[in-house]
Design a protein around this motif. Structure first.
Motif, PDB file in Angstrom:
ATOM      1  N   ILE A  61       0.855  -1.186   0.000  1.00 55.19           N
ATOM      2  CA  ILE A  61       0.000   0.000   0.000  1.00 55.19           C
ATOM      3  C   ILE A  61       0.888   1.232   0.000  1.00 55.19           C
ATOM      4  CG2 ILE A  61      -1.764   1.293   1.239  1.00 55.19           C
ATOM      5  CD1 ILE A  61      -2.714  -1.303   2.457  1.00 55.19           C
ATOM      6  N   ILE A  62       0.681   2.111  -0.982  1.00 59.61           N
ATOM      7  CA  ILE A  62       1.427   3.375  -1.038  1.00 59.61           C
ATOM      8  C   ILE A  62       0.453   4.529  -0.792  1.00 59.61           C
ATOM      9  CG2 ILE A  62       3.255   2.498  -2.529  1.00 59.61           C
ATOM     10  CD1 ILE A  62       1.852   3.840  -4.888  1.00 59.61           C
ATOM     11  N   ASN A  63       0.991   5.699  -0.467  1.00 61.13           N
ATOM     12  CA  ASN A  63       0.217   6.902  -0.140  1.00 61.13           C
ATOM     13  C   ASN A  63      -0.762   6.631   1.006  1.00 61.13           C
ATOM     14  OD1 ASN A  63       1.408   8.555  -2.116  1.00 61.13           O
ATOM     15  ND2 ASN A  63       0.039   7.748  -3.680  1.00 61.13           N
ATOM     16  N   ALA A  64      -0.298   5.944   2.032  1.00 58.50           N
ATOM     17  CA  ALA A  64      -1.158   5.558   3.148  1.00 58.50           C
ATOM     18  C   ALA A  64      -1.698   6.765   3.907  1.00 58.50           C
ATOM     19  CB  ALA A  64      -0.395   4.649   4.102  1.00 58.50           C
ATOM     20  N   SER A  65      -0.972   7.859   3.921  1.00 53.19           N
ATOM     21  CA  SER A  65      -1.418   9.030   4.686  1.00 53.19           C
ATOM     22  C   SER A  65      -2.474   9.845   3.934  1.00 53.19           C
ATOM     23  CB  SER A  65      -0.223   9.918   5.013  1.00 53.19           C
ATOM     24  OG  SER A  65       0.430  10.303   3.829  1.00 53.19           O
ATOM     25  N   LYS A  94       2.726  -4.746   3.322  1.00 50.80           N
ATOM     26  CA  LYS A  94       3.765  -3.711   3.352  1.00 50.80           C
ATOM     27  C   LYS A  94       3.086  -2.362   3.126  1.00 50.80           C
ATOM     28  CE  LYS A  94       6.551  -7.248   3.113  1.00 50.80           C
ATOM     29  NZ  LYS A  94       7.022  -7.864   4.306  1.00 50.80           N
ATOM     30  N   ILE A  95       3.339  -1.412   4.031  1.00 44.85           N
ATOM     31  CA  ILE A  95       2.660  -0.123   3.983  1.00 44.85           C
ATOM     32  C   ILE A  95       3.684   1.003   3.962  1.00 44.85           C
ATOM     33  CG2 ILE A  95       0.966   1.332   5.143  1.00 44.85           C
ATOM     34  CD1 ILE A  95       0.218  -1.389   6.618  1.00 44.85           C
ATOM     35  N   TYR A  96       3.449   1.995   3.091  1.00 48.53           N
ATOM     36  CA  TYR A  96       4.352   3.148   2.967  1.00 48.53           C
ATOM     37  C   TYR A  96       3.518   4.420   2.908  1.00 48.53           C
ATOM     38  CZ  TYR A  96       7.557  -0.577   1.947  1.00 48.53           C
ATOM     39  OH  TYR A  96       8.283  -1.734   2.033  1.00 48.53           O
ATOM     40  N   ALA A  97       3.917   5.432   3.692  1.00 48.22           N
ATOM     41  CA  ALA A  97       3.170   6.686   3.777  1.00 48.22           C
ATOM     42  C   ALA A  97       3.278   7.490   2.486  1.00 48.22           C
ATOM     43  CB  ALA A  97       3.670   7.516   4.950  1.00 48.22           C
ATOM     44  N   HIS A 138       8.356   3.063  -2.851  1.00 46.16           N
ATOM     45  CA  HIS A 138       8.498   1.830  -2.091  1.00 46.16           C
ATOM     46  C   HIS A 138       9.656   1.036  -2.692  1.00 46.16           C
ATOM     47  CE1 HIS A 138       6.634  -0.700  -5.242  1.00 46.16           C
ATOM     48  NE2 HIS A 138       5.941   0.394  -5.484  1.00 46.16           N
ATOM     49  N   PRO A 139      10.309   0.170  -1.899  1.00 44.04           N
ATOM     50  CA  PRO A 139      11.463  -0.576  -2.379  1.00 44.04           C
ATOM     51  C   PRO A 139      11.110  -1.809  -3.223  1.00 44.04           C
ATOM     52  CG  PRO A 139      11.116  -1.051  -0.075  1.00 44.04           C
ATOM     53  CD  PRO A 139      10.129   0.020  -0.459  1.00 44.04           C
ATOM     54  N   HIS A 140       9.821  -2.112  -3.365  1.00 45.31           N
ATOM     55  CA  HIS A 140       9.412  -3.292  -4.112  1.00 45.31           C
ATOM     56  C   HIS A 140       9.175  -2.908  -5.584  1.00 45.31           C
ATOM     57  CE1 HIS A 140       8.822  -4.865  -0.101  1.00 45.31           C
ATOM     58  NE2 HIS A 140       8.044  -3.815   0.148  1.00 45.31           N
ATOM     59  N   THR A 141      10.261  -2.659  -6.313  1.00 41.07           N
ATOM     60  CA  THR A 141      10.151  -2.091  -7.659  1.00 41.07           C
ATOM     61  C   THR A 141       9.664  -3.059  -8.705  1.00 41.07           C
ATOM     62  OG1 THR A 141      12.473  -2.598  -8.030  1.00 41.07           O
ATOM     63  CG2 THR A 141      11.941  -0.394  -7.241  1.00 41.07           C
ATOM     64  N   ALA A 142       9.779  -4.356  -8.479  1.00 44.67           N
ATOM     65  CA  ALA A 142       9.375  -5.328  -9.496  1.00 44.67           C
ATOM     66  C   ALA A 142       7.859  -5.537  -9.521  1.00 44.67           C
ATOM     67  CB  ALA A 142      10.058  -6.665  -9.249  1.00 44.67           C
ATOM     68  N   GLN A 143       7.132  -4.971  -8.542  1.00 45.88           N
ATOM     69  CA  GLN A 143       5.704  -5.222  -8.452  1.00 45.88           C
ATOM     70  C   GLN A 143       4.928  -4.256  -9.344  1.00 45.88           C
ATOM     71  OE1 GLN A 143       7.868  -5.958  -6.719  1.00 45.88           O
ATOM     72  NE2 GLN A 143       7.467  -7.531  -5.272  1.00 45.88           N
ATOM     73  N   ILE A 144       3.796  -4.715  -9.861  1.00 45.68           N
ATOM     74  CA  ILE A 144       2.991  -3.911 -10.758  1.00 45.68           C
ATOM     75  C   ILE A 144       1.787  -3.335 -10.020  1.00 45.68           C
ATOM     76  CG2 ILE A 144       3.669  -4.991 -12.905  1.00 45.68           C
ATOM     77  CD1 ILE A 144       1.343  -6.875 -12.662  1.00 45.68           C
ATOM     78  N   ALA A 145       1.242  -2.254 -10.540  1.00 41.51           N
ATOM     79  CA  ALA A 145       0.132  -1.568  -9.881  1.00 41.51           C
ATOM     80  C   ALA A 145      -1.183  -2.247 -10.211  1.00 41.51           C
ATOM     81  CB  ALA A 145       0.092  -0.116 -10.316  1.00 41.51           C
TER      82      ALA A 145
END
Length: 140
Positions: free
Chosen positions: A57-61, A125-128, A132-139
């Protein structure tokens, strides 16, 4: 006779799913995340096996909250087990200081309270921010 297929851990294909929380309703997004972590969205779902996917999860805030005064009034309590050790934190403080903890607490309540549930929660995995460091993952 037809039999229900029971999945084995070797048959499970775990993927990485990226979710952008910007503008999404917090509660509805967390229920979707809990369903993905548990694996209930897959046809091979087996209750006693970890069939779920990894979730980032990105942009958690930047999530959106509904309800009149929910963010201002809701409190999360923790207790160490000793007398008088109850501590409370308002939802606004958690959202400002540590949104990752807020997401983990909300998701943990929707997962099983067993070792399997703890294993599922580790795949979240959550990032505010939006990096994020998981660059191989797709949206998604």
């Amino acid at each position: 006779m037809k039999f229900t297929k029971i999945a084995t851990p070797e048959q499970i294909d775990q993927k990485w799913i990226l979710i952008d929380a910007d503008g999404k309703t917090f509660g509805r997004m967390i229920t979707e995340v809990a369903t993905i972590l548990r694996g209930k969205n897959k046809p091979c779902y087996t209750p006693n096996i970890d069939c779920g996917d990894f979730v980032v999860i990105i942009n958690a805030s930047k999530a959106k909250f509904n309800g009149l005064g929910k963010v201002a009034n809701k409190e999360y309590f923790s207790h160490s087990g000793y007398f008088g050790s109850t501590k409370s934190v308002k939802m606004t403080e958690l959202l400002e200081k540590n949104p990752e903890k807020l997401y983990k607490l909300a998701t943990r309540g929707m997962l099983p309270k067993t070792k399997l549930g703890a294993k599922m929660l580790k795949k979240l995995k959550i990032y505010a921010g939006d990096t994020h460091p998981h660059t191989a993952q797709i949206a998604k």
